[in-house]
Design a protein around this motif. Structure first.
Motif, short mmCIF file in Angstrom:
data_model
loop_
_atom_site.label_atom_id
_atom_site.label_comp_id
_atom_site.label_asym_id
_atom_site.label_seq_id
_atom_site.Cartn_x
_atom_site.Cartn_y
_atom_site.Cartn_z
N ARG A 9 10.28 4.62 -3.97
CA ARG A 9 9.88 5.53 -2.87
C ARG A 9 10.97 5.49 -1.80
O ARG A 9 10.85 4.83 -0.77
CB ARG A 9 8.51 5.13 -2.34
N SER A 29 5.91 11.20 7.10
CA SER A 29 5.37 9.86 6.81
C SER A 29 6.35 8.79 7.30
O SER A 29 7.55 9.06 7.45
CB SER A 29 5.10 9.70 5.31
N SER A 86 9.35 0.56 -6.43
CA SER A 86 8.51 1.77 -6.41
C SER A 86 9.32 3.06 -6.46
O SER A 86 8.79 4.12 -6.73
CB SER A 86 7.66 1.80 -5.13
N HIS A 108 0.84 -1.21 0.00
CA HIS A 108 0.00 0.00 0.00
C HIS A 108 0.87 1.25 0.00
O HIS A 108 0.62 2.19 -0.76
CB HIS A 108 -0.92 0.02 1.22
N GLU A 109 1.87 1.28 0.88
CA GLU A 109 2.69 2.50 1.04
C GLU A 109 3.54 2.78 -0.20
O GLU A 109 3.95 3.91 -0.43
CB GLU A 109 3.58 2.39 2.29
N THR A 110 3.83 1.74 -0.98
CA THR A 110 4.63 1.94 -2.20
C THR A 110 3.75 2.26 -3.41
O THR A 110 4.28 2.49 -4.50
CB THR A 110 5.46 0.66 -2.52
N GLY A 111 2.43 2.22 -3.22
CA GLY A 111 1.53 2.52 -4.33
C GLY A 111 1.47 1.40 -5.36
O GLY A 111 1.04 1.63 -6.50
N LEU A 112 1.85 0.17 -4.95
CA LEU A 112 1.89 -0.93 -5.92
C LEU A 112 0.66 -1.84 -5.84
O LEU A 112 0.62 -2.88 -6.50
CB LEU A 112 3.16 -1.78 -5.69
N ILE A 113 -0.34 -1.42 -5.07
CA ILE A 113 -1.47 -2.31 -4.80
C ILE A 113 -2.18 -2.76 -6.09
O ILE A 113 -2.63 -3.91 -6.18
CB ILE A 113 -2.47 -1.68 -3.78
N ASP A 114 -2.24 -1.87 -7.09
CA ASP A 114 -2.94 -2.25 -8.33
C ASP A 114 -2.18 -3.29 -9.16
O ASP A 114 -2.73 -3.87 -10.08
CB ASP A 114 -3.19 -1.00 -9.19
N SER A 124 -3.02 2.44 4.99
CA SER A 124 -2.34 1.15 4.74
C SER A 124 -2.51 0.20 5.92
O SER A 124 -2.65 -1.01 5.75
CB SER A 124 -0.84 1.39 4.50
#
Ligand SMILES: N[C@@H](CCC(=O)N[C@@H](CS)C(=O)NCC(=O)O)C(=O)O
Length: 200
Positions: A78, A150, A76, A20-26, A193
């Protein structure tokens, strides 16, 4: 990417929070299973029959939660989650190591109980005694973290660890030893997340 996991594993949760935190959920497909039953689809990717296991887009099977998180952060880009240069990287890894070790103690204590009809063994007692000590060490590091906008990977591991302690071992009572840590964990715990991955 395919992640093999179950609902209550704190190791799997750390990886899912990181997704979730890396924005890779999709980009993630999840395979929910019970590792203790040695399901063949898990054995095919992890001979040790443990979750989490991640099969990358290139088809490589990765195990060990910290290593999977490292892979996700690299993918990611990040950087704030795990900085690549020193001394920031050491600071994050230090807290990631402590958080992961707390997961080992808490999870180990719960499993010892499960395999001994709910009774504490000398090992489960030893691991539970370690948790307030680790909380006190992390407390001293938390004041510096509370100013951060964050969390990094270290914060996520610590939050997952102590959320698991609250969930499975509420009698450990780590908060009295660690007021700054408790405040920081509660802040991290409020993130989407963490909310999206709460054990039930
Ligand atoms: N060191 C591993 C630990 C993984 C682990 O112990 N997972 C538990 C979660 S339930 C499991 O699958 N246990 C099954 C077993 O030990 O046979 C990691 O960080 O990923």
């Amino acid at each position: 990417m395919k992640l093999y996991l179950n609902k209550t594993s704190p190791y799997a949760r750390l990886v899912l929070v990181t997704v979730h935190e890396t924005g890779l959920i999709d980009r993630l497909e999840t395979v929910w299973l019970e590792p203790w039953n040695d399901p063949p689809e898990l054995l095919a990717v992890n001979p040790l029959a443990k979750v989490p296991a991640l099969v990358t887009d290139a088809g490589d099977a990765l195990i060990e939660s910290s290593l999977i998180c490292d892979h996700l952060v690299t993918l990611s880009r990040r950087e704030h989650l795990l900085p690549s240069s020193l001394p920031a990287r050491t600071d994050t890894l230090r807290r990631l190591g402590l958080g992961r070790a707390c997961i080992d103690c808490a999870f180990g204590a719960v499993i010892e109980r499960r395999f001994n009809n709910g009774a504490d063994t000398p090992l489960s007692q030893r691991w539970q005694r370690a948790l307030p000590r680790a909380a006190a060490t992390l407390d001293a590091l938390s004041a510096a973290r509370s100013g951060q906008p964050s969390p990094d990977l270290g914060d996520l591991a610590v939050a997952v660890a102590f959320d698991y302690v609250d969930f499975r071992l509420p009698e450990v009572g780590w908060r009295a030893n660690a007021p700054a840590l408790a405040k920081w964990v509660d802040r991290v715990r409020a993130r989407p997340s963490m909310q999206a991955t709460r054990p039930q």
